[in-house]
Design an enzyme around this catalytic site. Structure first.
Site, short mmCIF file in Angstrom:
data_model
loop_
_atom_site.label_atom_id
_atom_site.label_comp_id
_atom_site.label_asym_id
_atom_site.label_seq_id
_atom_site.Cartn_x
_atom_site.Cartn_y
_atom_site.Cartn_z
N ASN A 99 0.86 -1.18 0.00
CA ASN A 99 0.00 0.00 0.00
C ASN A 99 0.90 1.23 0.00
OD1 ASN A 99 0.75 0.60 2.73
ND2 ASN A 99 -0.84 -0.78 3.47
N LEU A 100 0.31 2.40 -0.08
CA LEU A 100 1.10 3.62 -0.24
C LEU A 100 2.04 3.85 0.93
CD1 LEU A 100 1.71 6.10 -1.96
CD2 LEU A 100 -0.17 7.29 -0.80
N SER A 101 1.57 3.64 2.15
CA SER A 101 2.43 3.88 3.31
C SER A 101 3.58 2.88 3.35
CB SER A 101 1.61 3.82 4.60
OG SER A 101 1.02 2.55 4.78
N GLU A 102 3.33 1.62 2.99
CA GLU A 102 4.40 0.63 2.93
C GLU A 102 5.41 0.99 1.85
OE1 GLU A 102 1.88 -3.33 4.36
OE2 GLU A 102 1.89 -2.72 2.25
N ASP B 151 -6.00 -8.31 1.14
CA ASP B 151 -6.10 -9.74 0.84
C ASP B 151 -6.90 -9.97 -0.44
OD1 ASP B 151 -4.76 -10.19 3.20
OD2 ASP B 151 -6.54 -10.72 4.34
#
Length: 477
Positions: free
Chosen positions: A195-198, A264
């Protein structure tokens, strides 16, 4: 982009990672505890659902693909519950059981559709030797179209490289749902889906779209990936591939109810689609639509192939609504090729009322697709009298086609649907009312080719004839 739904039932996907049990306690809340400023929940319902990597496998199975799940659990009641739910979903589960560590369990208390608290029961599996799990995975890769590594940082995937190299040596694509800021451990994977934060935890904060693309492509090159998919919540998702233009897809969700398990769903649809032969861009487009469906559901949920198929057709503005018999025959053949069960009902449907709506909702739940066939204007007049229909065919079809439960609407000129049943051959013939099977017109035809006949109750005190008579009496007054 014209999106094509693949034959999910022809694919097999192996999932390995951090399996969990999502446990839900539902109840009513009407007062604050005298012991502390917290609500008191009167628990009324308990529910266990597969979570983490197990939810990925559940999503894959819901699409019709064969799914295998491998991971580490404790030797406890939670592991038994998780294994039972995998078995009931038709998923092959092969868990490595640890004698002393507990199965990872996340308990959520919910009242009035709101999550009040989450309690986690877990210990890291990072110290558990991985060799046994590697052997289990190696034994399941034959015939697999994709391998998914579902990493929640709980220790089951202590060394992802062992699994990546094992699958790539067999030319099996590897998809990774990553965790943490060390993406080096996923080197050589086919696709990773942060995701964007990761993503920004690895490459730094991106101040523009161009910067995100530039840094993403650099990561693809450095890690020897085929692709990188950055999921960006309300901003959609962006697919980056070396030597290709970026593909950005806007978010599909009309209403976000619960984001639990959305990641998921994305990797599940990606893996099942790629395993079934879809091109990468097509697989990402399907995953984006599926994510829009699942965030509209409460809790850890999955998306079925019929749900995804309907959403694709709505997105492309085709495939549902009013059709000729010839057009409908083609649509039904396509639906059956994807393993969908067809429900059929018929009637005049002159003035749509609450009884009709409730009945059609019930009928829809008996299968994957609902066909409503209605009598032509001439046919209605022969059956109901010269003053009927009140609404002409076009209007009746338009109203029915607008109902969420109805997939297709067609019409017939005869007084009965028997010729139509012989052409369409639905799996289930449904009639509303207190009928025996032998009283349902066309039952011999349907049972003759192996179909099923069902009678469903109408809502009490709802009748088109009664409505028409009341209107006429009111006019006389």
């Amino acid at each position: 982009m014209q999106i094509q739904l693949p034959m999910f039932q022809n694919s097999r996907v192996v999932v390995v990672g951090d399996v969990m049990l999502d446990r839900y306690w539902y109840g009513a809340t009407s007062r604050i505890s005298p012991e502390a400023p917290v609500p008191v929940v009167k628990v009324e319902q308990l529910e266990d659902r597969p979570g983490g990597a197990a939810n990925v496998a559940l999503n894959i199975a819901a699409l019709g693909s064969a799914a295998v799940i491998l991971g580490v659990t404790g030797k406890d009641e939670a592991a038994q519950s998780l294994a039972a739910r995998m078995e009931s979903a038709g998923i092959l589960a092969d868990f490595q059981e640890h004698e002393t560590l507990p199965t990872i369990t996340k308990l959520r208390v919910i009242s009035r559709h709101q999550q009040l608290i989450r309690m986690d029961f877990e210990e890291s599996f990072a110290g558990v030797p991985q060799e046994q799990l590697e052997k289990k995975v190696a034994g399941q890769l034959a015939g697999a179209g994709a391998l998914v590594l579902s990493d929640y940082g709980k220790g089951a995937l202590r060394d992802p490289q062992a699994f990546i190299q094992l699958a790539r040596s067999k030319q099996i694509p590897v998809l990774v749902d990553p965790k943490g800021s060390d993406f080096e451990k996923y080197r050589g994977a086919t696709l990773i889906t942060p995701n964007l934060s990761e993503f920004e935890a690895v490459v730094g904060h991106c101040t523009s779209e161009a910067e995100l693309v530039q840094r993403g492509l650099k990561l693809v090159e450095e890690l020897e990936l085929e692709a990188l998919l950055v999921t960006r919540s309300e901003q959609g998702m962006t697919l980056l591939r070396a030597g290709r233009s970026e593909l950005h897809l806007p978010a599909q969700a009309k209403e976000v109810f619960d984001v639990t398990g959305a990641g998921d769903t994305v990797i599940s649809v990606l893996a099942a689609a790629l395993a079934a032969g879809s091109e990468m861009g097509q697989a990402v487009a399907l995953a984006n639509i599926a994510a829009g469906i699942v965030v509209g559901k409460l809790g850890t949920a999955s998306v079925s192939a019929p749900e995804l198929r309907r959403a694709v057709q709505q997105e492309q503005g085709a495939g549902r609504g009013a059709m000729t018999v010839e057009q409908l025959k083609v649509a039904l053949d396509d639906a059956r090729a994807h393993g969908e069960k067809i429900v059929f009902t018929n009637g005049c449907f002159d003035i749509i009322h609450a009884g009709h709506v409730g009945y059609l909702d019930q009928a829809r739940k008996l299968g994957d697709r609902l066909v409503v066939a209605i009598n032509s204007d001439a046919s209605v007049s022969r059956l109901k009298g010269p003053a009927r229909p009140i609404n002409p065919l076009e209007r009746r079809m338009a109203v029915l086609a607008g109902l969420e439960a109805v997939d297709w609407v067609t019409w017939y000129e005869d007084d009965t649907p028997e010729r139509l049943l012989e052409i369409l051959k639905p799996d289930i013939l449904v009639k509303g009312g207190d009928y025996s099977k032998e009283q349902v017109v066309g039952w011999e035809i349907v049972e003759g080719y192996g179909g099923e006949v069902r009678a469903l109750d109408f809502l009490d005190n709802c009748s088109t004839t009664a409505i028409v008579e009341k209107i006429r009496k009111d006019q006389v007054k």
